[in-house]
Design an enzyme around this catalytic site. Structure first.
Site, PDB file in Angstrom:
ATOM      1  N   LYS A   1      39.655  52.122   6.571  1.00 54.84           N
ATOM      2  CA  LYS A   1      38.765  51.825   5.451  1.00 54.84           C
ATOM      3  C   LYS A   1      39.050  52.760   4.270  1.00 54.84           C
ATOM      4  CE  LYS A   1      37.326  49.107   8.698  1.00 54.84           C
ATOM      5  NZ  LYS A   1      36.207  49.432   9.590  1.00 54.84           N
TER       6      LYS A   1
ATOM      7  N   ARG B   1      54.468  60.645  21.425  1.00 51.80           N
ATOM      8  CA  ARG B   1      53.086  60.375  21.861  1.00 51.80           C
ATOM      9  C   ARG B   1      52.298  61.676  21.854  1.00 51.80           C
ATOM     10  NH1 ARG B   1      52.329  60.597  26.813  1.00 51.80           N
ATOM     11  NH2 ARG B   1      53.967  59.175  27.496  1.00 51.80           N
TER      12      ARG B   1
ATOM     13  N   TYR C   1      28.271  49.339  13.979  1.00 52.56           N
ATOM     14  CA  TYR C   1      29.455  48.499  13.759  1.00 52.56           C
ATOM     15  C   TYR C   1      29.662  47.614  15.004  1.00 52.56           C
ATOM     16  CZ  TYR C   1      34.332  47.201  13.175  1.00 52.56           C
ATOM     17  OH  TYR C   1      35.494  46.494  13.073  1.00 52.56           O
TER      18      TYR C   1
ATOM     19  N   ASP D   1      29.925  58.703  13.125  1.00 48.42           N
ATOM     20  CA  ASP D   1      30.902  57.798  12.521  1.00 48.42           C
ATOM     21  C   ASP D   1      30.740  57.935  11.011  1.00 48.42           C
ATOM     22  OD1 ASP D   1      32.241  55.633  11.403  1.00 48.42           O
ATOM     23  OD2 ASP D   1      31.762  54.263  13.048  1.00 48.42           O
TER      24      ASP D   1
HETATM   25  C1  LIG Z   1      35.935  49.368  11.000  1.00 53.43           C
HETATM   26  C2  LIG Z   1      34.970  50.298  11.591  1.00 53.43           C
HETATM   27  C3  LIG Z   1      35.156  50.805  12.883  1.00 53.43           C
HETATM   28  C4  LIG Z   1      36.330  50.406  13.760  1.00 53.43           C
HETATM   29  O1  LIG Z   1      37.537  50.838  13.222  1.00 53.43           O
HETATM   30  P1  LIG Z   1      38.940  50.033  13.400  1.00 53.43           P
HETATM   31  O2  LIG Z   1      39.873  50.852  12.586  1.00 53.43           O
HETATM   32  O3  LIG Z   1      38.714  48.654  12.893  1.00 53.43           O
HETATM   33  O4  LIG Z   1      39.256  50.036  14.851  1.00 53.43           O
HETATM   34  C5  LIG Z   1      34.203  51.684  13.378  1.00 53.43           C
HETATM   35  N1  LIG Z   1      33.124  52.036  12.650  1.00 53.43           N
HETATM   36  C6  LIG Z   1      32.919  51.567  11.388  1.00 53.43           C
HETATM   37  C7  LIG Z   1      31.710  51.990  10.644  1.00 53.43           C
HETATM   38  C8  LIG Z   1      33.820  50.676  10.835  1.00 53.43           C
HETATM   39  O5  LIG Z   1      33.597  50.190   9.614  1.00 53.43           O
END
Ligand SMILES: *Cc1c(COP(=O)(O)O)cnc(C)c1O
Length: 380
Positions: free
Chosen positions: A196, A47, A99, A171
């Site tokens: 992603k 962890r 998001y 982000d």
């Molecule tokens: C998918 C996504 C998230 C969240 O991420 P997870 O891996 O699904 O928890 C946050 N911001 C954006 C822009 C995303 O596309």
């Protein structure tokens, strides 16, 4: 080291001191032997740290021109860790076109714990100042925004943040460090859903943070270890592997994205097309300033502008798969109003343009001709 070289080698010196394996080994272990109490080789418990995860964290830091990377079990777990820097009474100013899961985490979890959020359209950075007071601690930016592809001027927002001594988090999931490097534009924290484009193959769920500042990194590391929302070694390995082709995939995502955007714009059954590469995109000048390409994300609405017209298109698609998520090698289509953004109330959603006929595409790396033929048959 330039970017393409970094995707392959960044932070990866000496990842296997034991045998010199070229790929970092998958250290599938929870614990590490000690020769004497406290006598270990830098790893005590997975962890706190694991060598495969550490290799990924160094790669993330290198790609974003940061000094410290932290990997989490999901993008939302990474955001959750950032929010735990704050305490009841603190205020956060966030992009309003966000998001859906981030919006849910902010409003359903952290608002309940006493943090106050202001959701603001940030295309004009001056508007942010109206919401700043002595309790404000963080500005949260998503750009390009999901799914409306609005662009926020990171440099302009960072000037506001610096003036008021606020942290700025970006982000960077949609753009990836291949197209946009927010730390260079004045951001303090980069957040990724590595699920992603970084992972890139739709086979893992993971999140990441990158920062430059040691003190901030130490606080985030404390939260990562204390709250424990880490990712496992196998997933860390898969994302490291994905990152090695990030530059190649992104190049093709951009090329195919452009072809699909042009096709949709010329189609008489399609109404609006949201893609940052159009010269008449309202923020195109900022796009050109802060991004080196336009990416593979496109949203559009139908002229008919009904739920039925959107449903009919997504059901007929064959090469594009109807699914949540984005950023993988395969093309996906989504219906934000009923899928990714269903957690946002209808009137809130429509205010930002997420109408019932909106379809979002994550354009993959297949042959452009096949993608366009698929859209053509589905739109009819
Ligand atoms: C998918 C996504 C998230 C969240 O991420 P997870 O891996 O699904 O928890 C946050 N911001 C954006 C822009 C995303 O596309």
């Amino acid at each position: 080291m330039k970017f393409n070289t970094k995707t392959i080698h960044g932070g990866q010196e000496n990842t296997d001191p034991a045998y010199g394996s070229v790929m970092p080994p998958i250290y599938q272990t929870s614990t590490y032997s000690q020769s004497t109490p406290g006598g270990h080789k830098g790893f005590e418990y997975s962890r706190s740290a694991n060598p495969t995860r550490s290799a990924l964290e160094k790669s993330l830091a290198s790609l974003e021109n940061g000094n410290f990377g932290l990997a989490f079990g999901s993008g939302l777990a990474a955001i959750d860790a950032v929010l735990k820097l704050f305490k009841p009474g603190d205020e956060i100013i966030s992009t309003n076109d966000l998001y859906g899961g981030t919006y849910r985490l902010f409003t359903k979890i952290f608002e309940g714990l006493g943090i106050k959020f202001h959701f603001v359209g940030m295309q004009n950075a001056d508007r942010i100042e109206e919401y700043i007071n002595k309790n404000t601690k963080l500005i949260w930016v998503e750009t390009p925004t999901n799914p409306m592809m609005n662009i926020i001027d990171i440099e302009a927002v960072s000037r506001v943040a610096k003036k008021h001594e606020l942290l700025l988090a970006v982000d960077n999931t949609f753009a990836t460090p291949y197209l946009q490097q927010p730390l260079e534009l004045g951001a303090d924290i980069i957040m990724h859903s590595a699920t992603k484009y970084l992972g890139g193959h739709s086979d893992i769920v993971m999140g990441g943070l990158v920062v430059k500042d040691k003190e901030l990194a130490d606080k985030l590391y404390f939260i990562q270890n204390a709250s424990g929302a880490i990712c496992g070694p196998m997933d860390s390995f898969l994302v490291l592997r994905g990152i090695k082709t990030l530059h190649l995939r992104m190049q093709r995502h951009c090329e195919n994205g452009e072809a699909v955007a042009m096709f949709l714009r010329a189609n008489p059954k399609i109404d609006k097309v949201y893609w940052p590469g159009f010269e008449d995109h309202p923020n195109h000048d900022i796009v050109k300033k802060q991004m080196s390409g336009f990416g593979g994300m496109i949203s559009f609405t139908t002229k008919e502008n009904t739920l039925q017209s959107a449903t009919s298109i997504v059901e007929k698609l064959k090469v594009f798969t109807l699914a949540e998520s984005l950023g993988g090698v395969e093309s996906l289509a989504g219906h934000p109003a009923s899928m990714t953004h269903a957690s946002i109330p209808k009137d809130e959603r429509e205010k930002i343009g997420v109408v019932d006929s909106l379809i979002r595409l994550s354009v993959g790396v297949e042959d452009e001709e096949d993608l366009i033929a698929d859209l053509k048959q589905a739109i009819g």
